[in-house]
Design a protein around this motif. Structure first.
Motif, PDB file in Angstrom:
ATOM      1  N   TYR A   1      -8.673  -0.543 -11.909  1.00  0.00           N
ATOM      2  CA  TYR A   1      -8.073  -0.999 -10.512  1.00  0.00           C
ATOM      3  C   TYR A   1      -6.730  -1.743 -10.782  1.00  0.00           C
ATOM      4  CZ  TYR A   1     -12.590  -0.489  -8.726  1.00  0.00           C
ATOM      5  OH  TYR A   1     -14.064  -0.113  -8.257  1.00  0.00           O
TER       6      TYR A   1
ATOM      7  N   THR B   1     -10.522  10.790 -10.567  1.00  0.00           N
ATOM      8  CA  THR B   1      -9.916  10.813  -9.118  1.00  0.00           C
ATOM      9  C   THR B   1      -8.953   9.176  -9.118  1.00  0.00           C
ATOM     10  OG1 THR B   1     -10.009  10.757  -6.553  1.00  0.00           O
ATOM     11  CG2 THR B   1     -11.673   9.472  -7.795  1.00  0.00           C
ATOM     12  N   GLN B   2      -8.035   9.360  -8.256  1.00  0.00           N
ATOM     13  CA  GLN B   2      -7.101   8.472  -7.799  1.00  0.00           C
ATOM     14  C   GLN B   2      -7.288   7.842  -6.252  1.00  0.00           C
ATOM     15  OE1 GLN B   2      -5.953  10.979  -9.281  1.00  0.00           O
ATOM     16  NE2 GLN B   2      -5.198  11.753  -7.356  1.00  0.00           N
ATOM     17  N   VAL B   3      -7.645   6.899  -5.999  1.00  0.00           N
ATOM     18  CA  VAL B   3      -8.025   6.232  -4.547  1.00  0.00           C
ATOM     19  C   VAL B   3      -7.182   5.148  -4.304  1.00  0.00           C
ATOM     20  CG1 VAL B   3      -9.589   5.503  -2.920  1.00  0.00           C
ATOM     21  CG2 VAL B   3     -10.184   6.938  -4.776  1.00  0.00           C
TER      22      VAL B   3
ATOM     23  N   HIS C   1       0.785  -1.286   0.017  1.00  0.00           N
ATOM     24  CA  HIS C   1       0.066  -0.037   0.032  1.00  0.00           C
ATOM     25  C   HIS C   1       0.828   1.357  -0.060  1.00  0.00           C
ATOM     26  CE1 HIS C   1      -2.807   2.886   2.210  1.00  0.00           C
ATOM     27  NE2 HIS C   1      -3.466   2.628   0.860  1.00  0.00           N
TER      28      HIS C   1
ATOM     29  N   ARG D   1       1.318   4.279  -3.123  1.00  0.00           N
ATOM     30  CA  ARG D   1       1.153   5.316  -2.878  1.00  0.00           C
ATOM     31  C   ARG D   1       2.537   6.415  -3.105  1.00  0.00           C
ATOM     32  NH1 ARG D   1      -3.176   6.762   0.480  1.00  0.00           N
ATOM     33  NH2 ARG D   1      -2.203   8.847   1.081  1.00  0.00           N
TER      34      ARG D   1
ATOM     35  N   TYR E   1      -4.924   0.374  -6.010  1.00  0.00           N
ATOM     36  CA  TYR E   1      -4.609   1.705  -6.629  1.00  0.00           C
ATOM     37  C   TYR E   1      -5.991   1.976  -7.584  1.00  0.00           C
ATOM     38  CZ  TYR E   1      -3.134   5.500  -9.516  1.00  0.00           C
ATOM     39  OH  TYR E   1      -3.034   6.514 -10.698  1.00  0.00           O
ATOM     40  N   GLN E   2      -6.814   2.820  -7.389  1.00  0.00           N
ATOM     41  CA  GLN E   2      -8.025   2.896  -8.356  1.00  0.00           C
ATOM     42  C   GLN E   2      -7.840   4.334  -8.801  1.00  0.00           C
ATOM     43  OE1 GLN E   2     -11.679   3.225  -6.377  1.00  0.00           O
ATOM     44  NE2 GLN E   2     -12.711   3.444  -8.173  1.00  0.00           N
ATOM     45  N   HIS E   3      -7.726   4.185 -10.380  1.00  0.00           N
ATOM     46  CA  HIS E   3      -7.698   5.567 -11.210  1.00  0.00           C
ATOM     47  C   HIS E   3      -8.747   5.556 -12.085  1.00  0.00           C
ATOM     48  CE1 HIS E   3      -6.337   7.945 -14.392  1.00  0.00           C
ATOM     49  NE2 HIS E   3      -5.439   8.377 -13.456  1.00  0.00           N
TER      50      HIS E   3
ATOM     51  N   SER F   1      -6.710   2.001  -1.489  1.00  0.00           N
ATOM     52  CA  SER F   1      -7.350   1.471  -0.357  1.00  0.00           C
ATOM     53  C   SER F   1      -6.703   0.155   0.097  1.00  0.00           C
ATOM     54  CB  SER F   1      -8.835   1.133  -0.723  1.00  0.00           C
ATOM     55  OG  SER F   1      -8.768   0.389  -1.821  1.00  0.00           O
TER      56      SER F   1
END
Length: 186
Positions: A151, A176-178, A63, A67, A170-172, A180
């Motif tokens: 994802y 947005t990009q998130v 994670h 990031r 990593y969600q793009h 989790s």
């Protein structure tokens, strides 16, 4: 000088006068076995949980790596002033597609299509790969990587890793990009 010699003599006299056996009594053995049993009953479960804890730590490290990698790539796109919706940026790992200055989870800038984790995390050669037009699942020993148009997941489990809930993501998207982290299933 005489004091030291007499002290040694007293010690040797008291030592030779003892007729006790040097073995353990039955009570001492029983107490030792009980103490060892209690220690093993409390310590063994802690060692069993170490594998689960190690998996959680590994996923948490993934994670952080996701990031950090995205942050560094975004800074590169800012330095190069390439912040458009669909831009190809030359990186140390080859050309890769970015949107709003963030790397996409699936880049069609190269042939064959490159995926985020595959490209930037340098995991080596996968043991097994299942790939179609939109998704890629790669297995590296116990680690699984799943990537599609939205994802990028890395963790422990199979397929898209959603059922196993032991992954970093990593969600793009266009907006947005998130990032989790799911460690319930580790």
């Amino acid at each position: 000088m005489d004091f030291t010699v007499s002290k040694i003599k007293i010690w040797s006299k008291s030592n030779t006068g003892s007729k006790r056996n040097s073995g353990f009594t039955l009570i001492e053995l029983v107490i030792t076995i009980i103490v060892l049993g209690v220690l093993s009953a409390t310590a063994v479960p802690r060692f069993i949980d170490l594998k689960d804890d190690a998996k959680k730590e590994t996923v948490e490290n993934f994670h952080g790596t996701l990031r950090s990698t995205v942050r560094l790539l975004h800074m590169k796109s800012q330095i190069d002033n390439i912040l458009g919706d669909d831009a190809t940026i030359a990186t140390d790992y080859g050309d890769y597609q970015f949107s709003r200055g963030y790397p996409k989870t699936r880049s069609e800038a190269t042939t064959p299509t490159a995926y985020f984790i595959e490209t930037f995390l340098e995991l080596g050669v996968p043991v097994d790969v299942i790939q179609n037009n939109t998704t890629r699942t790669a297995t590296y020993a116990e680690i699984t990587v799943y990537e599609d148009n939205i994802y990028s997941r890395i963790g422990y489990g199979t397929g898209d890793l959603l059922n196993d809930t032991c992954y970093a993501e990593y969600q793009h998207t266009i907006e947005t990009q998130v990032f989790s982290l799911k460690t319930d299933g580790c």
